[in-house]
Each structure stands twice: as structure tokens, then as C-alpha cells.
Enzyme design. Sequence first.
Site, PDB file in Angstrom:
ATOM      1  N   GLU A 274      22.780  99.626  31.818  1.00 17.25           N
ATOM      2  CA  GLU A 274      23.803  98.453  31.261  1.00 17.25           C
ATOM      3  C   GLU A 274      24.298  99.041  30.001  1.00 17.25           C
ATOM      4  OE1 GLU A 274      23.789  93.775  29.738  1.00 17.25           O
ATOM      5  OE2 GLU A 274      21.852  94.879  30.124  1.00 17.25           O
ATOM      6  N   LYS A 331      30.122  91.420  34.786  1.00 17.28           N
ATOM      7  CA  LYS A 331      28.769  90.417  34.996  1.00 17.28           C
ATOM      8  C   LYS A 331      29.325  88.999  35.031  1.00 17.28           C
ATOM      9  CE  LYS A 331      24.572  89.856  32.463  1.00 17.28           C
ATOM     10  NZ  LYS A 331      24.014  90.534  31.119  1.00 17.28           N
ATOM     11  N   CYS A 382      21.474  93.242  34.488  1.00 15.03           N
ATOM     12  CA  CYS A 382      20.468  92.785  33.429  1.00 15.03           C
ATOM     13  C   CYS A 382      20.038  91.213  34.051  1.00 15.03           C
ATOM     14  CB  CYS A 382      21.123  92.660  32.086  1.00 15.03           C
ATOM     15  SG  CYS A 382      19.778  92.247  30.884  1.00 15.03           S
TER      16      CYS A 382
END
Length: 503
Positions: A274, A331, A382
Amino acid sequence: MPWLERILYLVNERRPWAGNFLCLLFGLLMPLAFAPFEWRWLTVPSLAGLLLLARQAAPGRAALRTFIHGLGMFGFGISWVYNSLHDFGSASFFVAALITAALVLACSAVHAGCMALYARWRGASLLFNSLLLFPAAWITAEWVRSWILSGFPWLLLGYSQVDSLLSGYAPVVGTLGLGFDLAVLAGAVVVALLGAMRQRLAAGCAAAVILLAGVLLHHVSWVESSGGRLKAALIQGNIPQELKMRPDQLAHNIAHYQQLSHPHYDSDLIVWPETAIPSFKHRVEEMLQPFYLDLNRYGAELITGVFVYDFERKLYYNSLYKLGSDEVYSKQHLVPFGEYMPLRGLLEFMNRFINIPMSDIAPAVNLGLMPVAGHTAGLSICYESAYASIFRRQLPQAEFFVNASNDAWFGDSLAPHQHLEIARMRALESGRYLLRATNNGISAVIAPDGKIVQRSPQFMDSVISAEIETMGGMTPYAAAGDWPVLLLAAAVLLGGWVRRRRG
């Protein structure tokens, strides 16, 4: 057991402060069942202790004792939130402690509220109260805190069993279902300590069935190979967080990742973590063109973390990008206070006290499927690994999963270990390999049974190279989700309410 009854009378009627203190101790036990400690069996005594001390209390006292239990559980188990805000978010001691305390209090309050319902709706039946109503109340609390204000699904009971005798339940009923089983076992302990012989026998049978079924489910295969194999390399650059976001370090950071990747050009897929490239995609594409041509010559593909700017909407996203293509995943579930400010209208002033770079990210709406090396990968970034719904939506098309993370925000705390444990549960629930690439650990290749094939050390440059098998099919949990468990919990709670109204 007369001696136990005397102790309970003492701590409930004569020395209630002692009962509250014991609840705190039982709460402190709970995080020890999770990584990195992995004393899996402690979930049962922690819950059983709480139930013993709250099962006959008035709703107010039952809620208070559950709240205190939560203070121990969350105060210890998510203490890493303070590290993230203070050590890497430049928040003062007071602000970091205030936000961490608020989160601990909120999580504890959710469980306390559900336990108050238990106390209000319990009946005279020790078996019903302990084996059904208490598990239903606990799982309802876990579900509520998994979605309220975008959710904080951390320290769910089921995660603690990712490699225990009960892990065979995960592909069938998921993390919440596993938690329900653990709460039933805790209730069975209480019945065994306080019940009559027939009640003990019934509770023992229930516990035996749960344990035996867990063992047998290990031998059931819910998915099958889709016939493909893929060689992957996960690159862990170990770039210090204080240097990672500095513009003058960008070229050096990219060169470092390229150097680590060079010996692995024979891979089908190379994954960088990430925000491995802490800049916007449109600014670095030209810089990365020679690297892309080198990879293309060997037939390798690269997925890397990068920021993507939407010029039309004036928004930017935390994304994964397949180099040399238009394939981007952005995300969806963002980290509160880290990537966005929750309740912005009320908490805007907090921006003055927390300094996290690129912390005004927009949430995206996308599925997360990406063609990779002739196969279909399901992507997540994440914190999203804590949301089973993201992974379920990508099935059955996803033949394997890729999760890119930057756990450097948490330093040397419990969080990276807990985060890896959560990722293992996602692989187990879905029956897929999961490739997890992080900035400074813990990177890992996780098998469909949740076992770790390879893992990296923390705080070191590291490359994991492994061959994985692509998978097809759907586990029962992937197909049905949490609805069976939630409907069971709702039916039990409704039954408790009806019994109470009639009684």
C-alpha cells in the site's frame, strides 16, 4: 458448587467492587487469545467469567460489568491506536490518548448495551440463558460494532480460532459464527459449574457436539483448484514511515523497490505494498515506463500501491494499480482519523491536532476484481481485510486474493500481528490463497486453510517468493454470509423478549 455460590454472593451482594475488578481481569485475558500471544483457549474462561458475574445481575449492573470487561479487553487489545496517532500522526499525548480512550469506551458501550438486553430478557432457564441468550447478545454486539460509523471489526472472537480445533467452522459460518460457538462453550462452562445434573449433561453434550463438528469440518473441502498456478513475489521495502511520504524521497523509494524486485522478474506477479509509491499515478507513470518495459520483456506483472486523482470530482483515492494498464482498484473502507475525519462537521477541529499526510481520502465504490497473469485476483487494501463482505463480493470470480498494507503506522505493537491473523481468517472463510504485501511486515503468503505458507520478518527488507494455486467454487459462508448467524441471534433475542413478556 456451594463454594462458588458463596463467592458469587460475596462479589455480587457484599463486595460488588470485587466483582467489577474480576470483570476487568477477565477482560484483560481476552487479547491474550489473539496474535501474537495465541493462547486460543482463553476466550472461553474470559467469557465464562463475565457471564458468571453478570448472569443474575440487574440490567444496570450487568451492563456496568460488561463495560468494565470491555475496558480490559479493548484497552489492552487495541492500545496500538495510541501508537499510530502519537508516534506517526504527530498527535499530542493528550489528543492521542483521548481518541484511543473514546474508541475503547465506544466498543465497550456496545457490548454493555447488548448485555443489558440479556439481563432484561433472561428467564428462569439456566440452559437457555447461558447457551443461547448470552451468545446471541454477544454476537449482536460484535455485529453492531462491525458496521456502526463505518465499523471497527477488531478483536472479534472468531479471529482467535484461526488455527484451533474450531477453525473448520470458518468456511461454513464465518467469524461471527465461530464467535457464537465460543460463547456457547463459555455458557456450557457456567452451566457445568452451577447447574443441576441434567443441565450439566445437556451443556456437556452441546459442547461435545460443537468440538466434534469442528474437528470433522476440517476434513471437508468446500472449494477446488481452478487448474492454474501462479508465481508471485511480495516486496517488503521497509521504508521508515517518517521518510516514506517525503517528496524528496520519492525517486529513492521507487528505486529501492525496483532493486528488490529485479531478481524476481521471472515471477508472474510482483506486489508492492500500500502506498509504496506515495504520489499520484499520473505523476509517476512516465518515470515508471522503463521499469514497465523491463517487466514486460520477462512477462511479469506488477501491482503497486499509489494515489489516484479524479480531476473531474477533485477527489483522490488510496489505490492499487497494475503497472502499464488502466486497471485500478481504490479503497472503499477508510481508516477513521487516519484516512478521513469521521463526523466531519463535528470533528473538523481535530485536523489541527493530527498531522497524517494524505488523510483526506475519498471512499471509492468498486468491486476490486483485476485480471492478473491470465487469472482473476480479488484486491483489498490494508484495513479492508477486516471486512469479510468485501472478499465475499469478489467471489466466485476471484481465484486468489491480494491485500496490500502499510502497517508501519502501528510500529512495534500488537496491530501487525492481529492484522495478519484477520487476513488469515479471510483466506480460510473463502477458500483462497491470499498474498499480503506490507511496507515493513508482516508480509505473508496464506493458504486456503488459513495456514501461513511463508511470512516475512518485521522491520527488515524482505522478499517472499512462492507459487500458489488458483481456486474456484464457493464456501457456504461465501455464499450465505453472516445472515444465518444473525437470524439465529435475532430469533433467540426475540424468544427471550417474548418469554419475558409472558412471564
